[in-house]
Design a protein around this motif. Sequence first.
Motif, mmCIF file in Angstrom:
data_model
loop_
_atom_site.group_PDB
_atom_site.id
_atom_site.type_symbol
_atom_site.label_atom_id
_atom_site.label_comp_id
_atom_site.label_asym_id
_atom_site.label_seq_id
_atom_site.Cartn_x
_atom_site.Cartn_y
_atom_site.Cartn_z
ATOM 1 N N UNK A 177 28.977 36.363 30.531
ATOM 2 C CA UNK A 177 29.019 37.913 31.411
ATOM 3 C C UNK A 177 28.877 38.157 32.218
ATOM 4 N N UNK A 178 29.077 36.888 33.235
ATOM 5 C CA UNK A 178 29.650 37.456 34.761
ATOM 6 C C UNK A 178 30.229 38.520 34.907
ATOM 7 N N UNK A 179 31.118 39.267 34.235
ATOM 8 C CA UNK A 179 31.841 40.522 34.918
ATOM 9 C C UNK A 179 31.467 41.497 35.063
ATOM 10 N N UNK A 180 29.796 41.486 34.348
ATOM 11 C CA UNK A 180 28.676 42.835 34.105
ATOM 12 C C UNK A 180 29.004 42.690 35.789
ATOM 13 N N UNK A 181 28.458 41.412 36.716
ATOM 14 C CA UNK A 181 28.662 42.235 37.928
ATOM 15 C C UNK A 181 28.729 42.404 38.380
ATOM 16 N N UNK A 182 30.206 42.472 38.332
ATOM 17 C CA UNK A 182 31.180 42.662 38.829
ATOM 18 C C UNK A 182 31.637 43.155 40.554
ATOM 19 N N UNK A 183 31.279 44.190 40.230
ATOM 20 C CA UNK A 183 31.061 46.106 41.550
ATOM 21 C C UNK A 183 29.967 45.129 42.104
ATOM 22 N N UNK A 184 28.798 44.448 42.086
ATOM 23 C CA UNK A 184 27.529 44.535 42.298
ATOM 24 C C UNK A 184 27.706 42.935 43.253
ATOM 25 N N UNK A 185 28.138 42.304 42.735
ATOM 26 C CA UNK A 185 28.151 40.899 43.112
ATOM 27 C C UNK A 185 29.086 41.143 44.798
ATOM 28 N N UNK A 186 29.574 41.250 44.766
ATOM 29 C CA UNK A 186 30.652 42.161 45.854
ATOM 30 C C UNK A 186 30.285 42.932 46.757
ATOM 31 N N UNK A 187 29.546 43.940 46.312
ATOM 32 C CA UNK A 187 29.085 44.885 47.408
ATOM 33 C C UNK A 187 27.633 43.879 47.811
ATOM 34 N N UNK A 188 27.295 43.040 46.957
ATOM 35 C CA UNK A 188 26.288 42.362 47.886
ATOM 36 C C UNK A 188 26.615 41.721 48.531
ATOM 37 N N UNK A 189 27.822 40.651 48.544
ATOM 38 C CA UNK A 189 28.189 39.443 49.127
ATOM 39 C C UNK A 189 29.053 40.652 50.818
#
Length: 549
Positions: A164-176
């Motif tokens: 399920x990790x890909x669901x969070x891709x835009x948001x993880x990069x934005x958070x970083x």
Amino acid sequence: MNTIVVASLRSLPVTDKVLWLVMIGLTAFLMMFVSRKVFQILQLSSYRARGMVNWLKITRFDYQIRYFALAFLSAIATYVYVACFYGYEIVRYLGFLIFAVFAILFVVFTRREKEKVPVKYTARMVRLNALTFILYFALGLCMWLLAHVFDGMMYAPQYALLSLMPLFAPWVVTLANLLILPLETLNNYTYKVRAKNRLASMPEMIRIGITGSYGKTTAKVMLAKMLEKKYRVSYSQKSYNTPMGICKVINNFLPDDAQVFIAEMGARYVGDIAELTKIVEPNYGLITAIGNQHLETFGSIENIMDTKYELIENLKRGGLALFNGDSERTRTLYEKAVGDKMITGAEGTAGANIFYKNVEQDDEGINFTLCVAGGEHVVRTKLLGRHVPSLMTLCAALAFELGVSAEDIVSVCERMEPVPHRLELMKNGENMVIIDDAYNANVEGAQNALNALSGFVESTKVIITPGLVELGKEEKQANIDLGAQIGEVCDLAILIGERAPFLKEGALSSGMSEDKIHICISLDEAVAKLRTVEGKVAVLFENDLPDNF
């Protein structure tokens, strides 16, 4: 519940714990490649979260849907595999490879899409990648703990959660990106201090700032060529017009013996030009023209005008401000300005002592008369576009002010080569002429380009364009109006992407027949359509949208 989780984790064999950590690490590693598009868009958006959100909206969450598909298919396939083979100790963890295979296929197929501006792995991007990997790893650990919370209910497919990790891709990069922002702000500050100190060590050097909604790059190169007749000139290369781009030029490429430094100053938000002037501290400021480019990010025309005027407000004491009087909004700023100022433009421009007249354009370039210091000089240039005499006259005014002779100025104008991708004229065989205006993205520039295309009266006139962007509420009408102008000039219109229907509507309204309008999905498809046109062809490539559009 915490006690249950801890007990469950302690009961796991060491081998299982190690395998989990390996799977989490591999998932985080694969996600760095899966997230490559997000890194690219964030970089194109100058690392602004707003740019990421705008990209998702503009593309109708296309990549988020792709990430959902990757996660859904991987999770289902993994769940089925583990459910079937969980009882076999030797193969139960091999189900993780299903996600790995899906992720690799995702990367391979998405990389086939052409990128106009690939990710540049600058020091900042490398730091962002490192922090993003850490966040993905932390997310994986959280999923591991979550799996043990539901141990009794879903023990068989625990590591399917990692899919399920890909669901969070835009948001993880934005958070970083947000988490690393304080460090980057401090790092940028040190670059700015270095650049300012570098310039401070060259107190006699003339510093010039150029801004405007369009024409900045062309004017920068024109002025540099004129001033090179008398000075050793350095200027910001390519489209380095942001604070970090300018600092890079100053810190790494500014020669010790430079007598003149010319900085192109770009802006998408209020305050951008003021930030640049604090670095450069220009003696002279030129405003080329003001239009509605980047209206979406500025919010209003008034904000655009105020931002461009930041250059004039921040000139060093005794500095000279120069304005292109052919732009109505620029004339307004000229009237507002206090201190030493100069305006140029077509004959009859109020207050202009240096002006041009007698403009004639054909498919070989432009003729006009440059009037300076009481003399008249006929200029023949290879450059295309009715804006060219305006820019040349504006640059000539400053060059003349700085001691370059009128004869040298005219010589430069006549030898001036087109700036790449800005009404650049090229030939493809005997029968095709290409006008490359790919780096133009504004209403007035498009009008100039169509005017240049209209001069090819003996050729089939073709335009390939995706239309205009970043105009906010005005975008639809601006593209309809552009379509109407296309219909008046062109024999064939090849339109690309989401704004094509608006362009088509405008072209039809101006009398263009529907069979002369073609809508394509991509530039490749548009070029393939162009190849079917027979006889002599003049084709205008107008605006090549970056990947975040």
